[in-house]
Design a protein around this motif. Structure first.
Motif, PDB file in Angstrom:
ATOM      1  N   LEU A 209      11.093   0.864  -6.019  1.00  0.00           N
ATOM      2  CA  LEU A 209       9.655   1.111  -5.537  1.00  0.00           C
ATOM      3  C   LEU A 209       9.043  -0.225  -4.914  1.00  0.00           C
ATOM      4  O   LEU A 209       8.332  -0.250  -3.986  1.00  0.00           O
ATOM      5  CB  LEU A 209       9.128   1.398  -6.777  1.00  0.00           C
ATOM      6  CG  LEU A 209       7.512   1.642  -6.300  1.00  0.00           C
ATOM      7  CD1 LEU A 209       7.432   2.797  -5.551  1.00  0.00           C
ATOM      8  CD2 LEU A 209       6.728   2.021  -8.088  1.00  0.00           C
ATOM      9  N   LEU A 210       9.069  -1.676  -5.368  1.00  0.00           N
ATOM     10  CA  LEU A 210       8.494  -2.625  -4.997  1.00  0.00           C
ATOM     11  C   LEU A 210       9.146  -2.915  -3.705  1.00  0.00           C
ATOM     12  O   LEU A 210       8.623  -3.506  -2.669  1.00  0.00           O
ATOM     13  CB  LEU A 210       8.710  -3.836  -6.038  1.00  0.00           C
ATOM     14  CG  LEU A 210       7.710  -3.714  -7.149  1.00  0.00           C
ATOM     15  CD1 LEU A 210       7.987  -4.805  -8.135  1.00  0.00           C
ATOM     16  CD2 LEU A 210       6.212  -3.425  -6.827  1.00  0.00           C
ATOM     17  N   ASP A 211      10.449  -2.837  -3.611  1.00  0.00           N
ATOM     18  CA  ASP A 211      11.388  -3.102  -2.194  1.00  0.00           C
ATOM     19  C   ASP A 211      10.656  -2.042  -1.076  1.00  0.00           C
ATOM     20  O   ASP A 211      10.404  -2.471   0.085  1.00  0.00           O
ATOM     21  CB  ASP A 211      12.633  -2.814  -2.140  1.00  0.00           C
ATOM     22  CG  ASP A 211      13.309  -3.798  -2.926  1.00  0.00           C
ATOM     23  OD1 ASP A 211      12.798  -4.855  -3.156  1.00  0.00           O
ATOM     24  OD2 ASP A 211      14.673  -3.471  -3.830  1.00  0.00           O
ATOM     25  N   LYS A 212      10.531  -0.869  -1.496  1.00  0.00           N
ATOM     26  CA  LYS A 212       9.802   0.036  -0.598  1.00  0.00           C
ATOM     27  C   LYS A 212       8.383  -0.311  -0.121  1.00  0.00           C
ATOM     28  O   LYS A 212       7.770  -0.021   0.997  1.00  0.00           O
ATOM     29  CB  LYS A 212       9.937   1.592  -1.327  1.00  0.00           C
ATOM     30  CG  LYS A 212      11.399   2.023  -1.438  1.00  0.00           C
ATOM     31  CD  LYS A 212      11.401   3.453  -1.898  1.00  0.00           C
ATOM     32  CE  LYS A 212      12.933   4.003  -2.000  1.00  0.00           C
ATOM     33  NZ  LYS A 212      13.037   5.296  -2.554  1.00  0.00           N
ATOM     34  N   ARG A 213       7.579  -0.867  -1.089  1.00  0.00           N
ATOM     35  CA  ARG A 213       6.301  -1.242  -0.791  1.00  0.00           C
ATOM     36  C   ARG A 213       6.283  -2.538   0.477  1.00  0.00           C
ATOM     37  O   ARG A 213       5.541  -2.164   1.349  1.00  0.00           O
ATOM     38  CB  ARG A 213       5.588  -1.914  -1.950  1.00  0.00           C
ATOM     39  CG  ARG A 213       4.099  -2.211  -1.601  1.00  0.00           C
ATOM     40  CD  ARG A 213       3.556  -3.454  -2.263  1.00  0.00           C
ATOM     41  NE  ARG A 213       3.994  -4.760  -1.291  1.00  0.00           N
ATOM     42  CZ  ARG A 213       3.394  -5.079  -0.308  1.00  0.00           C
ATOM     43  NH1 ARG A 213       2.393  -4.563  -0.164  1.00  0.00           N
ATOM     44  NH2 ARG A 213       3.749  -6.266   0.185  1.00  0.00           N
ATOM     45  N   ASP A 214       7.199  -3.216   0.400  1.00  0.00           N
ATOM     46  CA  ASP A 214       7.334  -4.273   1.547  1.00  0.00           C
ATOM     47  C   ASP A 214       8.078  -3.484   2.812  1.00  0.00           C
ATOM     48  O   ASP A 214       7.351  -3.794   3.800  1.00  0.00           O
ATOM     49  CB  ASP A 214       8.408  -5.355   1.164  1.00  0.00           C
ATOM     50  CG  ASP A 214       7.609  -6.377   0.139  1.00  0.00           C
ATOM     51  OD1 ASP A 214       6.396  -6.221  -0.091  1.00  0.00           O
ATOM     52  OD2 ASP A 214       8.255  -7.168  -0.265  1.00  0.00           O
ATOM     53  N   ILE A 215       8.789  -2.755   2.699  1.00  0.00           N
ATOM     54  CA  ILE A 215       9.604  -1.965   3.623  1.00  0.00           C
ATOM     55  C   ILE A 215       8.437  -1.088   4.568  1.00  0.00           C
ATOM     56  O   ILE A 215       8.304  -1.180   5.709  1.00  0.00           O
ATOM     57  CB  ILE A 215      10.555  -1.085   3.265  1.00  0.00           C
ATOM     58  CG1 ILE A 215      11.895  -1.630   2.712  1.00  0.00           C
ATOM     59  CG2 ILE A 215      11.101   0.036   4.413  1.00  0.00           C
ATOM     60  CD1 ILE A 215      13.061  -1.048   1.923  1.00  0.00           C
TER      61      ILE A 215
END
Length: 365
Positions: A209-215
């Motif tokens: 989820l946190l990776d997707k926030r940056d993506i």
């Protein structure tokens, strides 16, 4: 007249009509490699294939053409072209330079670069060459040029993506920032009325989820650089309702709430959305989805790398889309196209990098 047997009788069937191609043949060059010839033929037929009569495709100036004019007007920036040891890499770098986008610095084994240029009949006399022993050393040297402030962007040449990115994300000597690096495809699809951004189909295999926030934030930042003030972001899954058994639907809902709480800024988010609901107003209406994003997406966020990569390549090879690719989240943008991509795709990737390297970029009227 040929007859076909059907239940209850015999149905007359029309004679088979020989297929007549409406596409102009690709000129045959006996000196050209067969695989290259076949690829060009496929791409020519793909680009010129007639759309259905009811497609109602708006005739418009190419989004990429407009972006190229905008980027060129900003003036060229120094760019390290990493391991440009084949003709497409060198040709793209030279065309980007001729278009006023970059001042290329060729980083790689000098002998290989010169041989590739000679074989392709390309003049690289005006290009600075940073000689290295091999592709891995080229990636290391290119990153060091960024850290030294000598170049404002990187451009991938004839090396594997993971070889370049390993140096970019190196904890001690790389180009990391507080943001996770991610890749965005820019796609000009014939049957879609505007440029479509798709992320991440190249770097992050199974983002949390946190990776997707940056993506998502990286893609929004690119959209802003392209002149899209409030990009419409569709978080994709297989269905448009939250299902705890499908993790991507839960992530999509959480990302939308993160937008509400200011953890993602600059765009309008909706999700989960199935692909049809993201790009088709009619499909969204049939399913009762009321959202300004549905059917009007500027950005598609794939749940994982496999989905994003296959979706992008399907658009290129089956739908005739023109494409470009760029990496965000590092200290500088990275023009990153596939080694199988055309020279045009590589030049357009430089356009994206050039626009990102400048703080203000607006589309021409």
């Amino acid at each position: 007249m040929v007859r076909g047997v059907v239940m209850g009788g015999i149905l007359p069937m029309p004679e088979r009509v020989p297929h007549v191609s409406t596409h102009a043949p690709v000129p045959f060059d006996p000196d050209q490699d067969r695989s290259t010839r076949n690829t060009q033929d496929v791409r020519t037929r793909m680009r010129t294939a007639a759309l259905p009569a009811d497609a109602h495709v708006e005739h418009r100036t190419s989004s990429f053409d407009a972006l190229l004019k905008t980027a060129a007007a900003l003036g060229p920036i120094p760019v390290a072209v990493v391991h440009p040891c084949d003709a497409p890499s060198l040709q793209a770098a030279l065309e980007a330079a001729d278009s006023g986008l970059i001042r290329p610095i060729l980083v790689g084994p000098q002998a290989k670069i010169l041989r590739a240029a000679e074989s392709a009949g390309l003049d690289i006399a005006d290009c600075r060459i940073e000689n290295t022993a091999h592709s891995h050393a080229a990636a290391t040297r290119a990153v060091s040029l960024v850290r030294a402030g000598e170049v404002a962007a990187l451009m991938k040449g004839a090396l594997h993506t993971d070889e370049l990115m390993a140096e970019v994300v190196d904890h001690e000597h790389g180009l990391r920032t507080e943001r996770r690096v991610s890749h965005v495809f820019a796609l000009e699809v014939p049957r879609y009325p505007k440029l479509l951004l798709l992320t991440d189909g190249a770097l992050n295999i199974a983002p949390d989820l946190l990776d997707k926030r940056d993506i998502v934030q990286n893609a929004i930042d690119l959209a802003h650089a392209l002149g899209i003030a409030t990009p419409q972001v569709a978080i994709l899954s297989a269905v448009e309702t939250v299902n705890p058994r499908i993790a991507s639907t839960v992530d999509a809902a959480a990302l939308c709430k993160m937008r509400d709480r200011g953890q993602i800024t600059g765009g309008a988010l909706e999700g989960p959305l199935a692909f049809d609901n993201a790009v088709s107003v009619a499909a969204a209406a049939i399913k009762g989805i009321e959202s300004p994003v549905a059917g009007n997406a500027d950005i598609l966020v794939a749940p994982d790398l496999m989905t994003g990569n296959m979706l992008a390549k399907q658009m290129v090879y089956l739908a005739g889309a023109a494409s470009a690719g760029v990496v965000l989240g590092a200290r500088v943008p990275i023009a990153l196209a596939s080694r199988a991509d055309t020279v045009h795709a590589r030049v357009m990737s430089c356009v994206l990098a050039r626009l990102l390297a400048h703080p203000v970029a607006t589309l021409p009227s």
